[in-house]
Motif scaffolding. Structure first.
Motif, short mmCIF file in Angstrom:
data_model
loop_
_atom_site.label_atom_id
_atom_site.label_comp_id
_atom_site.label_asym_id
_atom_site.label_seq_id
_atom_site.Cartn_x
_atom_site.Cartn_y
_atom_site.Cartn_z
N GLY A 168 42.71 31.23 40.24
CA GLY A 168 41.71 32.26 39.97
C GLY A 168 41.09 32.79 41.26
O GLY A 168 40.93 34.00 41.44
N TYR A 209 36.39 45.42 32.77
CA TYR A 209 35.95 44.13 33.30
C TYR A 209 35.29 43.27 32.22
O TYR A 209 35.40 42.04 32.25
CB TYR A 209 34.96 44.33 34.45
CG TYR A 209 35.58 44.92 35.70
CD1 TYR A 209 36.92 44.67 35.99
CD2 TYR A 209 34.85 45.70 36.58
CE1 TYR A 209 37.51 45.21 37.12
CE2 TYR A 209 35.43 46.23 37.73
CZ TYR A 209 36.76 45.99 37.99
OH TYR A 209 37.34 46.50 39.10
N LEU A 259 37.53 40.81 30.67
CA LEU A 259 37.77 39.60 31.46
C LEU A 259 36.64 38.59 31.26
O LEU A 259 36.87 37.39 31.15
CB LEU A 259 37.89 39.95 32.95
CG LEU A 259 39.19 40.62 33.37
CD1 LEU A 259 39.15 40.95 34.85
CD2 LEU A 259 40.37 39.69 33.08
N LEU A 288 43.99 39.84 24.72
CA LEU A 288 43.43 40.32 25.99
C LEU A 288 44.41 41.24 26.72
O LEU A 288 44.07 42.34 27.15
CB LEU A 288 43.07 39.12 26.88
CG LEU A 288 42.62 39.46 28.30
CD1 LEU A 288 41.28 40.17 28.28
CD2 LEU A 288 42.52 38.19 29.15
N LEU A 300 42.79 45.17 39.75
CA LEU A 300 43.37 44.38 38.67
C LEU A 300 44.83 44.03 38.94
O LEU A 300 45.25 42.89 38.75
CB LEU A 300 43.28 45.14 37.34
CG LEU A 300 41.89 45.22 36.72
CD1 LEU A 300 41.92 46.09 35.49
CD2 LEU A 300 41.40 43.82 36.36
N ALA A 358 36.89 36.96 27.93
CA ALA A 358 37.92 35.92 28.01
C ALA A 358 37.39 34.69 28.75
O ALA A 358 37.61 33.55 28.34
CB ALA A 358 39.16 36.46 28.71
N PHE A 359 36.67 34.93 29.82
CA PHE A 359 36.08 33.86 30.63
C PHE A 359 35.18 32.98 29.77
O PHE A 359 35.30 31.76 29.75
CB PHE A 359 35.24 34.52 31.73
CG PHE A 359 35.29 33.81 33.04
CD1 PHE A 359 36.49 33.68 33.71
CD2 PHE A 359 34.15 33.30 33.60
CE1 PHE A 359 36.53 33.03 34.92
CE2 PHE A 359 34.18 32.64 34.81
CZ PHE A 359 35.38 32.52 35.48
N MET A 379 43.98 45.17 27.50
CA MET A 379 43.80 45.57 28.90
C MET A 379 44.90 46.47 29.39
O MET A 379 44.66 47.47 30.06
CB MET A 379 43.77 44.31 29.77
CG MET A 379 42.40 44.08 30.35
SD MET A 379 42.37 42.60 31.28
CE MET A 379 41.94 43.30 32.83
N THR A 400 41.81 40.71 44.70
CA THR A 400 41.15 41.83 44.03
C THR A 400 40.24 42.56 45.01
O THR A 400 40.32 43.78 45.16
CB THR A 400 40.29 41.30 42.86
OG1 THR A 400 41.14 40.69 41.92
CG2 THR A 400 39.52 42.42 42.20
N TYR A 422 43.41 35.08 43.02
CA TYR A 422 43.42 36.40 42.36
C TYR A 422 42.19 37.20 42.77
O TYR A 422 42.30 38.38 43.11
CB TYR A 422 43.47 36.21 40.84
CG TYR A 422 43.43 37.51 40.07
CD1 TYR A 422 44.58 38.29 39.92
CD2 TYR A 422 42.26 37.96 39.49
CE1 TYR A 422 44.55 39.48 39.22
CE2 TYR A 422 42.22 39.16 38.78
CZ TYR A 422 43.36 39.92 38.66
OH TYR A 422 43.33 41.10 37.97
#
Lengths: 305, 537
Positions: free
Chosen positions: B205, B355, B358, B476, B67, B361-362, B480, B212, B208
């Motif tokens: 994205g 996760y 996420l 979020l 993360l 949120a997605f 998190m 990750t 990222y």
């Protein structure tokens, strides 16, 4: 007396603090073509959006087909065909797709008239909407609206992006609608256009209807323009009551002026002894009418005289 | 050559004025993030309690490395090094989220609205818009640089020398310039502002996600991601300046490419040629939902691919999350084999609980975007002709709302299914189906509750759509990173992200579940009512 398709009674609309419409009152009888004139920002589009139930009025009464457009928009929309003033289209759809979609959303479909109109307007339906110019976007809305079978057609400044040839095509289409007994509301600030197509006109300014009537009724309000040539000097004529805007030649035998309708007989009587060589009179255009009402300057100038 | 940059100053001033409010809000948020991050790190690391060890243990876990970024190896961990390790990735992304839309707005956005056409007809050069955007990018980054350095220096983190602070901030700025200029280039290539934004976000994205995976599996490969370059500066420890140089070099190349494109292409076009469209509409295109499908399927497909990829990646690394226990001899000594397995599973589940946020949120972003298109399409005038047809406001608004909900559902469910099944493929002890159910039962209502909040806003106060994104983003982030930043345990409870009860570790509690379902239904209905009673354009 024919029934009124549209009735507006002291309609008001505010956007925040600005009063977009202060007092809008007029009727549109069935089968008539009504010109809705006014300068930019006078409230033409706001009035039309109220008629379509897109805006909620803040005062007064409005009916379309006898129904309140805000509450019963479902009842009136299928009977209306509309072309907005600014046409914006989904950029990644083609013009042809949008025309078909608009027709289908009103329960109709692409028809022979649609194809004929595409040819008349010389329109390429395959291009994506993002590549269309303003005129082409307008054509999309016009073709969809004109090929739809409706009772009331509302055009909001429909020709502002069209070239003269397409403008002519549009005028012919409106005349066809008129012949077929359809009712048309045509907003515009192009006066010659309204003059050619409309039975009656309504003039709006700063949210108020300032004049309405049929063309003949309104024409008496404006002046005739006279161009004359005489044998003898005619300068004395400019002192005559009812004569305005006087221009004469250096020899004082030619003049160009405006005259009130009721002063016309007296002016002609005064002209005859001077030996008229040539005389032309131009009927008032809506342009004159419009200026008459619209320029504050003109009003004060008139008052000063 | 210089001629094509005429009147950059004029454009720059106009843009700065235009974007003032947007930039101010962002700069304040970013500055607060750095300040609070440094401050929290200081409070935890420089206290004497066991918080230090807890934090360090947590940060060494692969899931956390995934993360935030991997902690540098073989360095003394103090306030400064941990701060740099935790905040670098996070701040690069936040900074980029600020400048990317800004760059698109200043170039492609103005071109699309016709503003640039008007401006360019004056004596304003061909590349002036790009040059002005570039100037603005440099200006805001200089401001950020000064603010960041000032904050970190004034907080006086233990272990922070000026060289490290300078490098940390310089790396942030270099990465931000790189992403900003990259967006400028994309804005020249794409033919719409929306498309340019989508591509820019997707690349961010992807960068990222790549880091990750590499941070978890093998940090050497993190060089593959541009975000990784900023991490590789290892501020406060190695103080490596080479990655900064690399980022500046790439920035220059990208800027030159954007400038060259702006100079040589036609106004209002992208580089990819326009294909001819259909002369007649397809048979299905006869309703508002069909129209929405026709105009959004590309974007929805993009979200779906994103969900599949992200789900696959997160699922794939679940295995290494669990392995940490087994490789730790101390733990093995303390527990029996079954206990190790149980703890292992708990660990996997608590990472899934992170996760899932996420993926919620997605799903929400994908769905709410469709919902907010009701406002966008209205603002752009697309709906003017539609409102005059026999389609009612109810049909129109419900089409946008329900399709938004459906998109968020599909994106969320596909993402979670991917995590679950790729996770089970990699785990030695596959997770029971019960945990999948828990994730879906808790996550879906949360997704729906948030998307329905968007429908409520669009129906009543469409101007406030920005509020939605801020609320969602903060919800979020707090849920998190709340525990990491030592916030009170329940501080995430102000948004649906906090109502999930760490599913799948625990099942969602019934009151919260009912609350989310009721919110969804009520907000959806209110959204339709609102749209029926307000003025439309």
């Amino acid at each position: 007396m024919a029934t009124n398709i549209i009735e507006l009674n002291h309609v008001k609309k505010n956007f925040g603090r600005t009063q977009a419409l202060k007092d809008v009152t007029f009727n549109l009888p069935a089968g008539q073509v009504l010109g809705f004139l006014g300068p930019n920002g006078a409230g033409k589009s706001t009035t039309i959006r109220i008629l379509l139930g897109m805006l909620k009025r803040d005062g007064g009464d409005a009916t379309v087909f006898g129904e309140d457009p805000w509450h019963n928009d479902l009842a009136i929309h299928p009977r209306i065909s509309y072309v907005p003033g600014d046409v914006y289209l989904w950029p990644n759809l083609s013009g042809g797709e949008i025309i078909d979609l608009l027709l289908r959303l009103n329960g109709q479909d692409h028809n022979a008239k649609t194809d004929a109109l595409m040819q008349e307007f010389e329109f390429d339906p395959k291009k994506k909407a993002r590549t269309y110019s303003k005129g082409n976007r307008q054509k999309v809305a016009l073709i969809a609206a004109l090929s739809q079978d409706a009772e009331l057609y509302i055009f909001d400044e429909p020709t502002s992006g069209l070239d003269p040839l397409n403008e002519l095509t549009f005028q012919q289409e409106v005349l066809k609608l008129k012949k077929a007994g359809k009712t048309v509301l045509l907003s515009s600030h192009i006066l010659s256009e309204v003059e050619k197509m409309c039975d009656a006109i309504v003039i709006i300014r700063e949210g108020k209807i300032i004049e309405q009537g049929n063309l003949a009724q309104l024409q008496h309000l404006s002046r005739l323009r006279i161009q004359v040539q005489t044998d003898k000097p005619l300068s004395a004529l400019q002192k005559q009551p009812g004569v305005y805007d006087w221009h004469e030649s250096d020899a004082h035998t030619q003049a160009d002026f405006a005259v009130d309708h009721d002063a016309l007989a007296a002016v002609l009587a005064a002209l005859t002894p001077l030996g008229v060589v040539d005389l032309q009179s131009t009927p008032p255009t809506l342009e004159d009418l419009f200026l008459h009402y619209y320029s504050d300057q003109g009003v004060s100038h008139h008052a000063a005289q | 050559m210089l001629r094509s940059d005429r009147h950059v100053g004029f454009l720059l001033r106009a843009n700065l004025k235009q974007n003032l409010k947007y930039s101010l809000v962002w700069i304040v948020i970013l500055e607060m993030m750095v300040a609070s991050g440094a401050f929290k790190m200081q409070t935890i690391m420089e206290s004497t309690g066991k918080g230090v060890q807890d934090l360090l243990n947590m940060l060494r876990m692969p899931g956390m490395a995934g993360l935030f970024g991997a902690m540098p190896k073989g360095v003394a961990l103090n306030s400064a090094t941990v701060f740099a390790g935790v905040m670098m990735v996070f701040m690069v992304i936040l900074d980029a989220l600020y400048v990317m839309p800004l760059m698109v707005k200043n170039t492609r956005g103005q071109e699309e609205s016709g503003l640039l056409e008007m401006v360019r007809a004056r004596t304003v050069g061909r590349t002036a818009a790009v040059a002005a955007a570039l100037c603005e990018l440099v200006i805001v980054n200089v401001i950020l640089f000064v603010l960041y350095v000032g904050t970190i220096v004034s907080l006086n983190l233990k272990g922070a020398d000026f060289n490290g602070t300078f490098l940390f901030t310089l790396a942030l700025i270099a990465a931000n310039l790189m992403f900003g200029v990259f967006t400028l280039l994309i804005a020249q290539l794409a033919s719409t502002a929306r498309g340019a934004n989508m591509i820019a976000y997707t690349v961010l994205g992807a960068a990222y996600l790549v880091r990750t995976v590499t941070d978890i599996e093998n940090t050497d490969w993190t060089w593959l991601s541009p975000i990784g370059w900023a991490q590789k500066t290892n501020a406060y420890s190695d103080n490596n300046y080479w990655p900064v140089l690399l980022m500046f070099g790439v920035t220059l190349l990208l800027a030159a490419a954007a400038w060259q494109l702006a100079k040589s292409r036609d106004l209002g076009t992208g580089i990819l040629p326009e294909r001819a469209g259909r002369a007649r509409a397809a048979g299905y295109l006869r309703s508002i939902p069909a129209l929405l499908f026709r105009t959004t399927w590309g974007v929805v497909l993009g979200w779906l691919i994103g969900a599949v990829v992200a789900g696959g990646i997160f699922g794939g690394v679940l295995n290494s999350v669990g392995d940490i226990l087994k490789t730790n001899p101390l733990y093995r000594q303390m527990m029996s084999v079954t206990q190790v397995n149980a703890a292992n599973k708990t660990m996997v589940l608590s990472f899934l609980a992170l996760y899932i946020l996420l993926f919620v949120a997605f799903g929400v972003v994908a769905g709410a975007q469709v919902v907010f298109r009701l406002k966008e399409d209205e603002d752009k005038g697309y709906l003017g002709v539609i409102h005059a047809t026999k389609q009612t406001r109810q049909t129109i608004s419900l089409s946008y709302y329900l399709i938004g909900l459906a998109v968020s559902l599909v994106v969320f469910v596909v993402g979670i299914l991917m995590v679950y099944y790729t996770g089970n493929a990699s785990l030695k002890d596959p997770l029971a189906a019960e945990y999948l159910t828990r994730m879906l039962v808790a996550g879906l209502p949360a997704v729906f509750a948030l998307v329905s909040l968007a429908t409520l806003l669009v129906g009543w106060v469409p101007r406030l759509s920005a509020v939605f994104w801020v609320y969602m983003g903060i919800g979020l982030l707090v849920q998190m990173f709340g525990s990491l930043l030592n916030l009170p345990k329940d501080s995430g409870k102000f948004s649906p992200f906090g109502w999930l009860n760490q599913a799948p570790l625990h099942a969602v509690q019934t009151p919260w579940l009912s609350a989310m379902i009721i919110i969804t239904v009520v907000f959806l209905i209110l959204g339709v009512i609102g749209y029926r009673q307000r003025d439309v354009a």
